[in-house]
Motif scaffolding. Structure first.
Motif, PDB file in Angstrom:
ATOM      1  N   LEU A 191     -65.972 -10.334 -32.205  1.00 46.39           N
ATOM      2  CA  LEU A 191     -65.311 -11.035 -31.105  1.00 46.39           C
ATOM      3  C   LEU A 191     -65.955 -10.679 -29.771  1.00 46.39           C
ATOM      4  O   LEU A 191     -66.163 -11.552 -28.923  1.00 46.39           O
ATOM      5  CB  LEU A 191     -63.821 -10.683 -31.084  1.00 46.39           C
ATOM      6  N   LEU A 192     -66.278  -9.414 -29.576  1.00 52.02           N
ATOM      7  CA  LEU A 192     -66.926  -9.001 -28.336  1.00 52.02           C
ATOM      8  C   LEU A 192     -68.298  -9.643 -28.192  1.00 52.02           C
ATOM      9  O   LEU A 192     -68.693 -10.052 -27.096  1.00 52.02           O
ATOM     10  CB  LEU A 192     -67.034  -7.481 -28.285  1.00 52.02           C
ATOM     11  N   VAL A 193     -69.034  -9.734 -29.311  1.00 55.48           N
ATOM     12  CA  VAL A 193     -70.349 -10.376 -29.280  1.00 55.48           C
ATOM     13  C   VAL A 193     -70.211 -11.845 -28.912  1.00 55.48           C
ATOM     14  O   VAL A 193     -70.991 -12.386 -28.109  1.00 55.48           O
ATOM     15  CB  VAL A 193     -71.057 -10.204 -30.633  1.00 55.48           C
ATOM     16  N   LEU A 194     -69.191 -12.520 -29.466  1.00 52.37           N
ATOM     17  CA  LEU A 194     -68.997 -13.945 -29.176  1.00 52.37           C
ATOM     18  C   LEU A 194     -68.573 -14.166 -27.725  1.00 52.37           C
ATOM     19  O   LEU A 194     -68.965 -15.151 -27.099  1.00 52.37           O
ATOM     20  CB  LEU A 194     -67.962 -14.539 -30.137  1.00 52.37           C
ATOM     21  N   VAL A 195     -67.755 -13.264 -27.192  1.00 55.97           N
ATOM     22  CA  VAL A 195     -67.377 -13.370 -25.778  1.00 55.97           C
ATOM     23  C   VAL A 195     -68.609 -13.181 -24.896  1.00 55.97           C
ATOM     24  O   VAL A 195     -68.812 -13.918 -23.917  1.00 55.97           O
ATOM     25  CB  VAL A 195     -66.291 -12.327 -25.436  1.00 55.97           C
ATOM     26  N   LEU A 196     -69.449 -12.199 -25.234  1.00 58.73           N
ATOM     27  CA  LEU A 196     -70.692 -11.988 -24.482  1.00 58.73           C
ATOM     28  C   LEU A 196     -71.600 -13.209 -24.590  1.00 58.73           C
ATOM     29  O   LEU A 196     -72.241 -13.607 -23.609  1.00 58.73           O
ATOM     30  CB  LEU A 196     -71.401 -10.741 -25.001  1.00 58.73           C
ATOM     31  N   GLN A 197     -71.647 -13.816 -25.772  1.00 55.33           N
ATOM     32  CA  GLN A 197     -72.458 -15.020 -25.931  1.00 55.33           C
ATOM     33  C   GLN A 197     -71.962 -16.139 -25.027  1.00 55.33           C
ATOM     34  O   GLN A 197     -72.769 -16.877 -24.440  1.00 55.33           O
ATOM     35  CB  GLN A 197     -72.423 -15.476 -27.383  1.00 55.33           C
ATOM     36  N   THR A 198     -70.647 -16.283 -24.901  1.00 55.62           N
ATOM     37  CA  THR A 198     -70.099 -17.306 -23.999  1.00 55.62           C
ATOM     38  C   THR A 198     -70.555 -17.062 -22.568  1.00 55.62           C
ATOM     39  O   THR A 198     -70.906 -18.003 -21.851  1.00 55.62           O
ATOM     40  CB  THR A 198     -68.565 -17.312 -24.073  1.00 55.62           C
ATOM     41  N   GLN A 242     -58.318 -17.885 -38.661  1.00 60.24           N
ATOM     42  CA  GLN A 242     -56.938 -17.478 -38.459  1.00 60.24           C
ATOM     43  C   GLN A 242     -56.579 -17.476 -36.977  1.00 60.24           C
ATOM     44  O   GLN A 242     -55.445 -17.799 -36.599  1.00 60.24           O
ATOM     45  CB  GLN A 242     -56.714 -16.082 -39.059  1.00 60.24           C
ATOM     46  N   GLN A 243     -57.555 -17.145 -36.129  1.00 58.06           N
ATOM     47  CA  GLN A 243     -57.300 -17.169 -34.694  1.00 58.06           C
ATOM     48  C   GLN A 243     -57.032 -18.586 -34.191  1.00 58.06           C
ATOM     49  O   GLN A 243     -56.229 -18.794 -33.282  1.00 58.06           O
ATOM     50  CB  GLN A 243     -58.496 -16.562 -33.952  1.00 58.06           C
ATOM     51  N   VAL A 244     -57.703 -19.571 -34.783  1.00 55.20           N
ATOM     52  CA  VAL A 244     -57.432 -20.964 -34.412  1.00 55.20           C
ATOM     53  C   VAL A 244     -56.009 -21.347 -34.791  1.00 55.20           C
ATOM     54  O   VAL A 244     -55.280 -21.979 -34.009  1.00 55.20           O
ATOM     55  CB  VAL A 244     -58.442 -21.909 -35.093  1.00 55.20           C
ATOM     56  N   LYS A 245     -55.584 -20.971 -35.990  1.00 54.60           N
ATOM     57  CA  LYS A 245     -54.217 -21.274 -36.424  1.00 54.60           C
ATOM     58  C   LYS A 245     -53.202 -20.581 -35.527  1.00 54.60           C
ATOM     59  O   LYS A 245     -52.179 -21.171 -35.159  1.00 54.60           O
ATOM     60  CB  LYS A 245     -54.029 -20.841 -37.871  1.00 54.60           C
ATOM     61  N   LEU A 253     -59.947 -18.466 -27.077  1.00 50.61           N
ATOM     62  CA  LEU A 253     -60.455 -19.650 -26.377  1.00 50.61           C
ATOM     63  C   LEU A 253     -61.833 -19.398 -25.790  1.00 50.61           C
ATOM     64  O   LEU A 253     -62.705 -20.280 -25.811  1.00 50.61           O
ATOM     65  CB  LEU A 253     -59.476 -20.059 -25.275  1.00 50.61           C
ATOM     66  N   ILE A 254     -62.081 -18.192 -25.300  1.00 51.55           N
ATOM     67  CA  ILE A 254     -63.384 -17.876 -24.705  1.00 51.55           C
ATOM     68  C   ILE A 254     -64.494 -18.001 -25.731  1.00 51.55           C
ATOM     69  O   ILE A 254     -65.513 -18.652 -25.496  1.00 51.55           O
ATOM     70  CB  ILE A 254     -63.365 -16.458 -24.093  1.00 51.55           C
ATOM     71  N   TYR A 255     -64.322 -17.389 -26.909  1.00 50.16           N
ATOM     72  CA  TYR A 255     -65.442 -17.442 -27.837  1.00 50.16           C
ATOM     73  C   TYR A 255     -65.570 -18.790 -28.518  1.00 50.16           C
ATOM     74  O   TYR A 255     -66.664 -19.163 -28.953  1.00 50.16           O
ATOM     75  CB  TYR A 255     -65.423 -16.297 -28.850  1.00 50.16           C
ATOM     76  N   TYR A 256     -64.505 -19.573 -28.594  1.00 46.22           N
ATOM     77  CA  TYR A 256     -64.672 -20.928 -29.121  1.00 46.22           C
ATOM     78  C   TYR A 256     -65.286 -21.864 -28.092  1.00 46.22           C
ATOM     79  O   TYR A 256     -65.958 -22.835 -28.442  1.00 46.22           O
ATOM     80  CB  TYR A 256     -63.349 -21.460 -29.648  1.00 46.22           C
ATOM     81  N   VAL A 257     -65.087 -21.593 -26.821  1.00 46.64           N
ATOM     82  CA  VAL A 257     -65.839 -22.318 -25.793  1.00 46.64           C
ATOM     83  C   VAL A 257     -67.325 -22.026 -25.926  1.00 46.64           C
ATOM     84  O   VAL A 257     -68.173 -22.901 -25.717  1.00 46.64           O
ATOM     85  CB  VAL A 257     -65.321 -21.938 -24.382  1.00 46.64           C
TER      86      VAL A 257
END
Length: 220
Positions: A55-62, A29-32, A132-136
């Protein structure tokens, strides 16, 4: 052959798998929402506490993956640094620098949005920036795997890294145009604003990394 790097990548893999399996509907849904124009931000209204944790985990992963890319780049360009400074310490510094960079950008966006734009548009931009950060990070994960286990040359490393960076900036500019561009005479201020907040900070981050490496070489 570094166990710490291998464990870090394994942890990123499991965290990504968990986030995709349990929050794939929210992430899609965030992509849409990123591609479409909505009237108001929704991430903080419709997301659950579990979604925000993912989301926070994915941002940290980036940030972790970005730190590994920087570590590998400076390993090739400044090899004497790795023999004089603990690699784990350097990796931690690079990851912390990336995390500080993203957090500082978030605060700058909030401040400039508070001055120049309305609260709703600023919230929508912060939502798009987070997405955009976590999809990067998703794009960086296979890149880092090839980087470590297939021993990419420094030239290929730079080329692929620049491609990912340019593509992310194009997406950011696209979102900026959809949110803030309404008349043709606003193009030039928008480009100047974009360069000031997107291009210059990247150059300053890289310059800061090189200066930090020089300081470490002199003091250790």
């Amino acid at each position: 052959m570094d166990d710490a790097i291998a464990l870090t990548l394994l942890a990123c893999f499991f965290l990504t798998s968990i986030a995709l399996s349990r929050g794939k509907r929210f992430l899609s849904q965030q992509v849409k929402d990123f591609m479409l124009q909505r009237e108001r931000a929704s991430i903080f209204d419709t997301s659950t506490a579990a979604d925000m944790r993912y989301l926070l985990v994915l941002v940290l992963q980036t940030c972790v993956l970005s730190g590994i890319v920087l570590f590998n780049h400076f390993y090739d360009s400044v090899p004497q640094l790795m023999s004089r400074v603990s690699p784990l310490l350097l990796l931690g510094i690079y990851i912390g620098s990336c995390l500080g960079y993203f957090l500082l950008k978030w605060l700058v966006y909030m401040f400039t949005g508070w001055i120049f734009f309305d609260k709703n548009k600023t919230s929508m931009w912060l939502e798009s920036y987070s997405a955009l950060i976590y999809y990067v990070g998703f794009a960086l994960f296979p890149f880092v795997l090839f980087l470590i286990y297939f021993d990419l040359s420094p030239t290929n490393l730079i080329i692929i890294g620049i491609i990912i960076l340019i593509f992310s900036k194009i997406l950011m500019f696209y979102k900026w145009v959809k949110l803030f561009f309404h008349q043709f005479d606003q193009v030039f201020p928008l480009i100047v604003y974009f360069c000031a907040l997107e291009i210059v900070p990247c150059l300053l981050l890289y310059r800061g990394m090189t200066l930090m490496n020089s300081i470490l070489l002199l003091k250790i």
